[in-house]
Design a protein around this motif. Sequence first.
Motif, PDB file in Angstrom:
ATOM      1  N   PRO A  51       0.837  -1.206   0.000  1.00 27.23           N
ATOM      2  CA  PRO A  51       0.000   0.000   0.000  1.00 27.23           C
ATOM      3  C   PRO A  51       0.875   1.261   0.000  1.00 27.23           C
ATOM      4  O   PRO A  51       1.929   1.287   0.620  1.00 27.23           O
ATOM      5  CB  PRO A  51      -0.814  -0.121   1.302  1.00 27.23           C
ATOM      6  N   LYS A  52       0.413   2.251  -0.720  1.00 32.20           N
ATOM      7  CA  LYS A  52       1.164   3.499  -0.805  1.00 32.20           C
ATOM      8  C   LYS A  52       0.405   4.553  -0.013  1.00 32.20           C
ATOM      9  O   LYS A  52      -0.801   4.764  -0.215  1.00 32.20           O
ATOM     10  CB  LYS A  52       1.266   3.925  -2.276  1.00 32.20           C
ATOM     11  N   LEU A  53       1.102   5.162   0.912  1.00 33.27           N
ATOM     12  CA  LEU A  53       0.484   6.227   1.698  1.00 33.27           C
ATOM     13  C   LEU A  53       0.559   7.524   0.923  1.00 33.27           C
ATOM     14  O   LEU A  53       1.595   7.885   0.360  1.00 33.27           O
ATOM     15  CB  LEU A  53       1.206   6.381   3.046  1.00 33.27           C
ATOM     16  N   ILE A  54      -0.531   8.213   0.883  1.00 32.09           N
ATOM     17  CA  ILE A  54      -0.594   9.499   0.185  1.00 32.09           C
ATOM     18  C   ILE A  54      -0.745  10.577   1.224  1.00 32.09           C
ATOM     19  O   ILE A  54      -1.647  10.550   2.072  1.00 32.09           O
ATOM     20  CB  ILE A  54      -1.789   9.497  -0.795  1.00 32.09           C
ATOM     21  N   SER A  55       0.161  11.546   1.157  1.00 32.51           N
ATOM     22  CA  SER A  55       0.104  12.641   2.152  1.00 32.51           C
ATOM     23  C   SER A  55      -0.906  13.696   1.721  1.00 32.51           C
ATOM     24  O   SER A  55      -1.132  13.919   0.533  1.00 32.51           O
ATOM     25  CB  SER A  55       1.489  13.268   2.319  1.00 32.51           C
TER      26      SER A  55
END
Length: 140
Positions: A134-138
């Motif tokens: 999973p890629k965390l998006i700020s």
Amino acid sequence: MNTLVRNANTLNGLPAIFNEIFNEAAHTPNKTAPAANIIEDEASFKIELAIPGFKKEDLKIEVRENTLKVWAEKEENKEEKTETYLRKEFGFEAFSRSFRLPKTVETDAIAANYDHGVLTLSIPKKEEAKPKEPKLISVN
């Protein structure tokens, strides 16, 4: 189906045995689809086929478009003149099995291994088909 032990028919036992042996439909070669296990993990698929009695030289594997086909034929040509057969069924075996592959596999990287009567096909997935972290998006 023939069995080694026959039930005795008290009225006409002997003719019943001959009817069983000679009045059956012509015997066809053993051409069946072998049992298969299909396993999927994150990186690949694995197909296991139970095909005892064949040599690896008998096996043929082909990928055409999105279809994987496995088949084999073998013929025993041993001839012994010491026995008189009423019926002979040994001699020819064949099978064919096809699998439709998803478009997410690397068909050029399929590997096959045959050991103790089990053919194992390893089919790797393309990179884009493998699960990603999973890629965390700020938030700005």
